[in-house]
Design an enzyme around this catalytic site. Sequence first.
Site, PDB file in Angstrom:
ATOM      1  N   THR A  18       2.408  -2.162 -12.291  1.00 39.20           N
ATOM      2  CA  THR A  18       2.695  -2.516 -13.042  1.00 39.20           C
ATOM      3  C   THR A  18       3.847  -2.905 -13.303  1.00 39.20           C
ATOM      4  O   THR A  18       4.982  -3.080 -14.201  1.00 39.20           O
ATOM      5  CB  THR A  18       3.547  -1.458 -14.647  1.00 39.20           C
ATOM      6  OG1 THR A  18       3.970  -0.428 -14.082  1.00 39.20           O
ATOM      7  CG2 THR A  18       1.584  -0.811 -14.744  1.00 39.20           C
ATOM      8  N   TYR A  55      11.015  -0.137 -13.604  1.00 33.95           N
ATOM      9  CA  TYR A  55      10.591  -1.370 -13.849  1.00 33.95           C
ATOM     10  C   TYR A  55      10.013  -2.281 -15.623  1.00 33.95           C
ATOM     11  O   TYR A  55       9.766  -1.673 -16.675  1.00 33.95           O
ATOM     12  CB  TYR A  55       8.641  -1.798 -13.478  1.00 33.95           C
ATOM     13  CG  TYR A  55       8.194  -1.061 -12.139  1.00 33.95           C
ATOM     14  CD1 TYR A  55       9.139  -1.745 -11.275  1.00 33.95           C
ATOM     15  CD2 TYR A  55       7.446  -0.631 -12.319  1.00 33.95           C
ATOM     16  CE1 TYR A  55       8.640  -0.849  -9.626  1.00 33.95           C
ATOM     17  CE2 TYR A  55       6.832   0.144 -10.265  1.00 33.95           C
ATOM     18  CZ  TYR A  55       7.336  -0.547 -10.150  1.00 33.95           C
ATOM     19  OH  TYR A  55       6.967   0.294  -8.302  1.00 33.95           O
ATOM     20  N   GLN A 173       3.545   6.776  -1.279  1.00 36.09           N
ATOM     21  CA  GLN A 173       3.204   5.338  -1.700  1.00 36.09           C
ATOM     22  C   GLN A 173       4.631   4.061  -0.408  1.00 36.09           C
ATOM     23  O   GLN A 173       5.497   4.170  -0.731  1.00 36.09           O
ATOM     24  CB  GLN A 173       4.008   5.627  -2.708  1.00 36.09           C
ATOM     25  CG  GLN A 173       2.938   3.562  -3.090  1.00 36.09           C
ATOM     26  CD  GLN A 173       3.665   3.499  -5.087  1.00 36.09           C
ATOM     27  OE1 GLN A 173       4.170   2.681  -5.205  1.00 36.09           O
ATOM     28  NE2 GLN A 173       3.550   4.078  -6.089  1.00 36.09           N
ATOM     29  N   SER A 206      -0.264  -3.812  -2.057  1.00 36.07           N
ATOM     30  CA  SER A 206      -1.403  -4.992  -1.137  1.00 36.07           C
ATOM     31  C   SER A 206      -2.572  -6.093  -1.591  1.00 36.07           C
ATOM     32  O   SER A 206      -2.945  -6.390   0.065  1.00 36.07           O
ATOM     33  CB  SER A 206      -2.693  -3.402  -1.999  1.00 36.07           C
ATOM     34  OG  SER A 206      -2.323  -2.525  -2.328  1.00 36.07           O
ATOM     35  N   ARG A 228       9.646 -13.464  -5.570  1.00 31.71           N
ATOM     36  CA  ARG A 228       9.263 -14.741  -4.579  1.00 31.71           C
ATOM     37  C   ARG A 228      10.448 -15.318  -4.278  1.00 31.71           C
ATOM     38  O   ARG A 228      10.147 -16.380  -2.668  1.00 31.71           O
ATOM     39  CB  ARG A 228       8.055 -14.594  -4.811  1.00 31.71           C
ATOM     40  CG  ARG A 228       6.912 -14.178  -4.948  1.00 31.71           C
ATOM     41  CD  ARG A 228       5.943 -14.229  -4.974  1.00 31.71           C
ATOM     42  NE  ARG A 228       5.478 -14.087  -6.680  1.00 31.71           N
ATOM     43  CZ  ARG A 228       4.905 -14.425  -7.360  1.00 31.71           C
ATOM     44  NH1 ARG A 228       4.195 -14.999  -7.346  1.00 31.71           N
ATOM     45  NH2 ARG A 228       4.985 -14.867  -9.099  1.00 31.71           N
ATOM     46  N   ARG A 283      -0.414  -8.690 -14.434  1.00 27.81           N
ATOM     47  CA  ARG A 283       0.260  -8.710 -15.449  1.00 27.81           C
ATOM     48  C   ARG A 283      -0.370 -10.189 -16.385  1.00 27.81           C
ATOM     49  O   ARG A 283      -0.285 -10.198 -17.953  1.00 27.81           O
ATOM     50  CB  ARG A 283       1.299 -10.015 -15.461  1.00 27.81           C
ATOM     51  CG  ARG A 283       1.245 -11.136 -14.298  1.00 27.81           C
ATOM     52  CD  ARG A 283       2.703 -11.461 -13.830  1.00 27.81           C
ATOM     53  NE  ARG A 283       2.371 -12.516 -13.370  1.00 27.81           N
ATOM     54  CZ  ARG A 283       3.603 -13.083 -12.861  1.00 27.81           C
ATOM     55  NH1 ARG A 283       4.879 -13.039 -13.804  1.00 27.81           N
ATOM     56  NH2 ARG A 283       3.662 -14.153 -12.173  1.00 27.81           N
TER      57      ARG A 283
HETATM   58  P1  NAP Z   1       0.849  -6.428  -5.069  1.00 25.86           P
HETATM   59  O1  NAP Z   1       0.052  -6.390  -5.917  1.00 25.86           O
HETATM   60  O2  NAP Z   1       1.167  -7.340  -3.690  1.00 25.86           O
HETATM   61  O3  NAP Z   1       0.634  -8.713  -5.874  1.00 25.86           O
HETATM   62  C1  NAP Z   1       0.446  -8.744  -6.984  1.00 25.86           C
HETATM   63  C2  NAP Z   1       0.402  -9.647  -7.725  1.00 25.86           C
HETATM   64  O4  NAP Z   1      -0.655 -10.653  -6.570  1.00 25.86           O
HETATM   65  C3  NAP Z   1       0.372 -10.227  -9.182  1.00 25.86           C
HETATM   66  O5  NAP Z   1       1.323 -10.116  -9.914  1.00 25.86           O
HETATM   67  C4  NAP Z   1      -0.219 -11.528  -8.991  1.00 25.86           C
HETATM   68  O6  NAP Z   1       0.906 -12.741  -8.405  1.00 25.86           O
HETATM   69  C5  NAP Z   1      -0.879 -11.552  -8.027  1.00 25.86           C
HETATM   70  N1  NAP Z   1      -2.564 -11.459  -7.812  1.00 25.86           N
HETATM   71  C6  NAP Z   1      -3.334 -10.065  -8.757  1.00 25.86           C
HETATM   72  N2  NAP Z   1      -4.125 -10.761  -8.681  1.00 25.86           N
HETATM   73  C7  NAP Z   1      -4.555 -11.775  -8.707  1.00 25.86           C
HETATM   74  C8  NAP Z   1      -5.605 -12.263  -8.680  1.00 25.86           C
HETATM   75  N3  NAP Z   1      -6.879 -12.332  -8.832  1.00 25.86           N
HETATM   76  N4  NAP Z   1      -5.489 -13.785  -7.804  1.00 25.86           N
HETATM   77  C9  NAP Z   1      -4.434 -14.202  -7.869  1.00 25.86           C
HETATM   78  N5  NAP Z   1      -3.675 -13.628  -7.442  1.00 25.86           N
HETATM   79  C10 NAP Z   1      -3.696 -12.319  -7.653  1.00 25.86           C
HETATM   80  O7  NAP Z   1       2.438  -7.108  -5.836  1.00 25.86           O
HETATM   81  P2  NAP Z   1       3.202  -5.535  -5.851  1.00 25.86           P
HETATM   82  O8  NAP Z   1       3.633  -6.064  -7.373  1.00 25.86           O
HETATM   83  O9  NAP Z   1       3.981  -5.775  -4.579  1.00 25.86           O
HETATM   84  O10 NAP Z   1       2.905  -4.351  -6.059  1.00 25.86           O
HETATM   85  C11 NAP Z   1       1.470  -3.552  -6.520  1.00 25.86           C
HETATM   86  C12 NAP Z   1       2.447  -2.458  -7.036  1.00 25.86           C
HETATM   87  O11 NAP Z   1       2.779  -1.658  -6.299  1.00 25.86           O
HETATM   88  C13 NAP Z   1       3.283  -2.797  -8.045  1.00 25.86           C
HETATM   89  O12 NAP Z   1       3.287  -3.396  -9.333  1.00 25.86           O
HETATM   90  C14 NAP Z   1       4.398  -1.414  -7.888  1.00 25.86           C
HETATM   91  O13 NAP Z   1       3.277  -0.601  -9.097  1.00 25.86           O
HETATM   92  C15 NAP Z   1       4.237  -1.111  -7.080  1.00 25.86           C
HETATM   93  N6  NAP Z   1       5.020  -0.784  -6.268  1.00 25.86           N
HETATM   94  C16 NAP Z   1       5.700  -0.259  -5.398  1.00 25.86           C
HETATM   95  C17 NAP Z   1       7.216  -0.053  -5.316  1.00 25.86           C
HETATM   96  C18 NAP Z   1       7.670   0.811  -4.480  1.00 25.86           C
HETATM   97  O14 NAP Z   1       8.431   1.225  -3.621  1.00 25.86           O
HETATM   98  N7  NAP Z   1       7.249   2.137  -4.244  1.00 25.86           N
HETATM   99  C19 NAP Z   1       7.219  -1.463  -4.621  1.00 25.86           C
HETATM  100  C20 NAP Z   1       6.737  -2.972  -4.715  1.00 25.86           C
HETATM  101  C21 NAP Z   1       5.547  -2.262  -5.658  1.00 25.86           C
HETATM  102  P3  NAP Z   1       0.620 -14.091  -9.805  1.00 25.86           P
HETATM  103  O15 NAP Z   1       0.314 -13.501 -10.978  1.00 25.86           O
HETATM  104  O16 NAP Z   1       2.266 -14.541  -9.382  1.00 25.86           O
HETATM  105  O17 NAP Z   1      -0.667 -14.607  -9.517  1.00 25.86           O
END
Ligand code: NAP
Length: 331
Positions: A18, A55, A173, A206, A228, A283
């Site tokens: 989220t 967040y 994580q 991921s 980004r 989102r």
């Molecule tokens: P991610 O999951 O690697 O990528 C998310 C992005 O991928 C979305 O915002 C979207 O971008 C795109 N996406 C999602 N579904 C899609 C689809 N069906 N088709 C095309 N593009 C799609 O990103 P992340 O937010 O870095 O990682 C996931 C979660 O991990 C976070 O939300 C958070 O809960 C957690 N996190 C934790 C840490 C930590 O330090 N522990 C750091 C980072 C993240 P668009 O909306 O621009 O298309």
Amino acid sequence: MERVHVGGVEVSRIGLGTWAIGGSEWGAVPEQDAVRTILAAVEQGINLIDTAPIYGRGRAEELLGRAICEHGRREAFYIATKCGLNWESGRVVSDLRPERLRKELDDSLRRLGVEEIDLYQVHWPDTVTPIAETAGVLAGFVQSGKVKALGVSNFSVAQMREFEAIAPLASNQPPFNLFERDIEAGEEPVLPWCAANDVAVLTYSSLCRSLLGGRLKPGMKFEAGDVRRVDPKFQEPRFSQYLTAVERIGVLARERYGKNVLEFAARWVLDREGVSVALWGARRPEQLGAVEGVMGWRIDADTMDTVDRIVAESVTDPVGPEYLKPGVREL
Ligand code: NAP
């Protein structure tokens, strides 16, 4: 939906992330979209929802609370939130002081509208506060019944050992995707250690922060405030190198499995030995439509090797997600 155990509870192997829903680093997200996205995730069998106070500076937790309320069944959600990032000075710093943790826990419970958090994760190690002290405070939260299980995030093996000496550790994580693989490397790699020590691994980024989503094109511009804009992978000439790899992996996925690059990239994470859950940032509800295509098949060893070769050939100037690291608080 494939399932796995985290902290003794059965959860979905895809978890909803989220960060974007918070609206602070990926552009604004209307409340209705955010709540509908969370409810769509649950509808698809995703019960693990990862969030954090940082967040949207409380907003993501509040919206999750609203979704839980609208859904009506608290037990349909496995809430994984975090603690230990402080933004009050205008700069994000790790802050695991005991008094700060106690306040954060009560704030999170209030925003989420629940009495207990399923998984409470230390967001980043705080190089100033001893890990043993933090683990002791968090163990007290479990004893008080406000937290069911404890996790960490961005921790090395040495840091997890220190934590585990004081309190049971359910999860770590780390960042992990087919471009960012530090947890498989180094003298004491995190992934095999977690597997051997019964610590669940919930991977973040991921989809490599959308790079592996399959919709990005060279020359694409991101809006002001979008993370980004500062992520080094999204800056030329690297951006084109990564997009070349994405395109080639997309061809491989289609030819060998009839899948698109997004489905393949998420499956790749789930198929690495030791990974429990892949977090998927979304989102809008329709972004979760692809989750179904990730379930029920596996990537074979030869294809795994081909991916390694494609990435090595295409990305000649790789860079990690280190820019996400928070600052150190001043003493
Ligand atoms: P991610 O999951 O690697 O990528 C998310 C992005 O991928 C979305 O915002 C979207 O971008 C795109 N996406 C999602 N579904 C899609 C689809 N069906 N088709 C095309 N593009 C799609 O990103 P992340 O937010 O870095 O990682 C996931 C979660 O991990 C976070 O939300 C958070 O809960 C957690 N996190 C934790 C840490 C930590 O330090 N522990 C750091 C980072 C993240 P668009 O909306 O621009 O298309």
